[in-house]
Scaffold this motif. Structure first.
Motif, short mmCIF file in Angstrom:
data_model
loop_
_atom_site.label_atom_id
_atom_site.label_comp_id
_atom_site.label_asym_id
_atom_site.label_seq_id
_atom_site.Cartn_x
_atom_site.Cartn_y
_atom_site.Cartn_z
N SER A 238 47.81 88.20 83.97
CA SER A 238 47.63 88.52 83.02
C SER A 238 47.04 90.00 82.27
O SER A 238 45.85 89.61 82.34
CB SER A 238 47.34 87.60 81.85
OG SER A 238 48.07 86.64 82.62
N GLU A 240 46.84 92.33 78.76
CA GLU A 240 46.97 92.52 77.19
C GLU A 240 46.69 94.12 76.59
O GLU A 240 45.07 94.72 77.04
CB GLU A 240 46.51 91.58 76.04
CG GLU A 240 45.77 91.74 75.97
CD GLU A 240 44.76 90.91 75.36
OE1 GLU A 240 44.40 90.82 74.69
OE2 GLU A 240 45.21 89.65 75.08
N HIS A 272 51.25 91.99 75.46
CA HIS A 272 50.25 90.69 76.50
C HIS A 272 51.55 89.82 77.05
O HIS A 272 52.57 90.30 76.79
CB HIS A 272 49.83 89.96 75.09
CG HIS A 272 49.69 88.39 75.75
ND1 HIS A 272 48.27 89.18 76.73
CD2 HIS A 272 50.57 87.85 76.40
CE1 HIS A 272 47.76 87.59 77.14
NE2 HIS A 272 48.97 86.77 76.89
N GLU A 274 52.14 88.52 80.34
CA GLU A 274 51.42 86.49 81.08
C GLU A 274 52.31 86.24 81.88
O GLU A 274 53.51 85.81 81.74
CB GLU A 274 51.59 85.74 80.60
CG GLU A 274 51.00 83.95 80.72
CD GLU A 274 50.82 83.47 79.48
OE1 GLU A 274 50.10 81.82 80.28
OE2 GLU A 274 51.03 83.60 78.06
N LYS A 283 57.61 85.83 84.07
CA LYS A 283 56.33 86.12 83.09
C LYS A 283 56.94 85.49 81.10
O LYS A 283 58.24 85.80 81.22
CB LYS A 283 56.28 88.33 82.80
CG LYS A 283 55.88 88.09 84.43
CD LYS A 283 55.07 90.22 84.60
CE LYS A 283 54.82 89.97 85.58
NZ LYS A 283 55.12 89.96 87.04
#
Length: 599
Positions: A238, A240, A272, A274, A283
């Motif tokens: 992850s 950002e 962002h 994840e 994702k």
């Protein structure tokens, strides 16, 4: 549209459109220039709720062309479904690509715009509007030339004015959509900053989830120091970032992408990403855009959206280097794939043969191009084999002496025989980038996706003839027949090459070299068992051709007696003196004399 040929449904559809237009004509105080045009094509209607809303929407609209079908939800006025007509998702029940492929479906894409407006009501001076809670209605729908235009309109719940989402879709094989956000006669925005939030959950569409996830990541382009720069977020963890001057952003999968292209660079953009370890999604990608507008100015934000395959020629048409998101490798490897392998592949693709046969033909073409290098390599190997007894004599003579003296004697032998051992190194080094570039070429080529050949069901994924009840480290839990064939062919080629003298290296112990070389097929068997079957097919055919070339060169092109005679003639030639070699010796000699004189 979908029910165009059914008179009953068409009648209901046209009646509902007439009802909607009558409703909006009555309540709208602003007349849009588009609104007095005739509607030429009906709006498709659905009864499915949007974003989990309990209320059923009766005003969802459908836009479609030859390759794409979009559903626009009335709640939020945004795209609720993206269906690609020419592609299929992998079906784990039938073990093939036969499921309908949706890039967006079942609330996997969320959008909202948030801003403040003044209110005409006495109890409140300003109110917050979030577009995902507003109901949009099809205000205008028309075909203009080669384009279909849809205007979804929402009423300001706090007074006068409207919010429009305008969609423009080209006919034919068009994967990009025009998306325009605007306000009409909306009261003054009290806060000069508006926020646009996007969220997309990326579906898993391929056979191998782990392999697919390594190719799924966010790419973006931004201006930095007056330069156009393309970067990406991590595909493994992850991450950002805050981005300035964004030109475009792509939610890239292994073979498909969702791309957002603003008309003007966005100054303030947050992204962002994840990862999901399991489930139907790979994702979750969230974005936030902050935009500043002037007082008394209407909102007017044009975008282009792309929902489609990672097709090099299609992405190149945007002229924003978006085609670079296709992971053809880095540096020189990317150049080889884009301007060598892809060009050959696209040329052979015009034959309309099975894609497995195209890979075989591509292998033959590449091997023919590289055949002069193969010939020189084999000729060098044959010459090295003929002078091997003399090299053994030197090794025995200088066994207990300085290694440098032995090396110097061997190099003098090479020079007398007219052999340049570095030419073999250059040949090998030249072929290494080609070898590794193919690791990036086959797993990312959309043309091969879902294409079968013999027992192979997908040339971009591994072929499996046996599923194992356990997983072997580095190997996996399946047996790939093409990988076995390639490893066996590599073993035979290694044996033939070693017999021809390729493996005789004077800087190593000769008895150790065969073991190292024979270890290579085992390493490759473990390493590429889960790679694209197209890659294994290419390497298998390549080694078969190499074996054939060895026999052909040995029988028809090289005569050991002539080579032996040539070596003897080279030995009789006067020794060449190279200027720079002479100058270096003179400089070293001068320095030694200076050191002695100092003492």
């Amino acid at each position: 549209m979908k029910d165009k040929n059914l008179d009953y449904n068409s009648t209901i559809g046209l009646f509902l459109i007439l009802l909607i237009l009558t409703f909006f004509t009555y309540f709208n105080t602003y007349k849009d220039p588009l609104s007095n045009k005739f509607i030429e094509k009906k709006v498709s209607l659905f009864d499915k709720p949007f974003f989990g809303s309990k209320k059923k929407s009766k005003n969802d609209c459908v836009l479609e062309n030859e390759v794409l079908r979009l559903r626009i939800s009335s709640l939020g006025g945004m795209i609720d479904e993206v269906f690609l007509k020419k592609y299929k998702a992998y079906d784990f029940i039938h073990l093939s690509h036969n499921k309908n492929l949706y890039l967006i479906k079942d609330s996997s894409f969320l959008y909202r715009m948030v801003f403040w407006v003044t209110s005409s009501k006495r109890h409140s001076n300003k109110n917050l509007i979030t577009t995902n809670s507003l109901y949009f209605h099809p205000f205008f729908f028309q075909k203009r030339g080669k384009f279909i235009i849809l205007v979804m309109r929402a009423r300001n719940p706090y007074g006068m004015g409207f919010i429009d989402h305008i969609y423009t879709l080209g006919e034919g094989a068009q994967y990009h959509i025009g998306f325009h956000i605007r306000t009409v006669n909306l009261p003054v925005i009290t806060n000069k900053t508006i926020s646009i939030n996007l969220e997309q959950k990326i579906f898993s569409l391929e056979k191998d989830r782990n392999w697919e996830n390594t190719y799924t990541q966010v790419y973006y382009s931004h201006n930095k120091d007056s330069h156009f720069k393309i970067q990406s977020l991590s595909e493994k963890k992850s991450e950002e970032k805050n981005i300035s001057d964004l030109n475009w952003i792509a939610h890239k999968q292994q073979f498909f992408a969702t791309i957002f292209i603003p008309k003007k660079p966005l100054r303030d953009f947050f992204i962002h990403s994840e990862n999901f370890s399991s489930g139907i999604f790979l994702k979750k990608i969230q974005s936030n855009i902050l935009l500043k507008i002037k007082e008394h100015e209407e909102i007017n934000i044009p975008f282009q959206l792309y929902f489609g395959p990672l097709d090099f020629s299609l992405l190149k048409k945007f002229d924003q280097k978006i085609e670079n998101i296709i992971p053809f490798g880095w540096g020189f490897l990317k150049w080889i794939n884009k301007y060598f392998f892809l060009v050959i592949f696209q040329f052979l693709e015009k034959t309309n043969l099975n894609y497995g046969l195209i890979i075989i033909l591509m292998t033959i073409v590449v091997k023919l191009i590289l055949s002069p290098i193969t010939y020189k390599q084999y000729k060098l190997s044959a010459m090295m084999k003929l002078i091997r007894p003399e090299i053994d004599d030197i090794n025995n003579k200088f066994r207990d002496s300085d290694p440098l003296k032995k090396q110097r004697a061997i190099m003098e032998l090479y020079q007398k025989a007219g052999i340049n051992p570095m030419s073999g190194c250059f040949s090998a080094l030249f072929q290494i980038p080609i070898f590794y570039s193919l690791f990036k070429f086959f797993p990312t080529l959309i043309n091969l996706r879902g294409k079968s050949f013999l027992w192979v069901d997908d040339l971009t994924s591994y072929d499996s003839i046996l599923e194992l009840p356990f997983s072997i480290p580095f190997y996996g839990n399946h047996v790939s027949l093409l990988t076995l064939l390639y490893s066996f062919a590599l073993l035979i080629y290694t044996k033939l090459s070693n017999d021809a003298g390729v493996s005789r290296n004077d800087n190593n112990n000769p008895s150790d070299m065969p073991f190292i070389l024979y270890l290579m097929p085992i390493i490759m068997l473990l390493f590429i068992n889960s790679y694209a079957s197209g890659l294994s097919l290419y390497y298998f055919i390549s080694n078969i051709i190499n074996i054939g070339l060895i026999f052909f060169i040995k029988k028809f092109l090289l005569d050991e007696n002539k080579i032996r005679q040539k070596i003897q003639e080279n030995k009789k030639k006067p020794k060449k003196h190279y200027y720079w070699k002479y100058r270096i010796k003179e400089i070293m000699k001068k320095k030694r004399i200076e050191k002695i004189s100092d003492y």
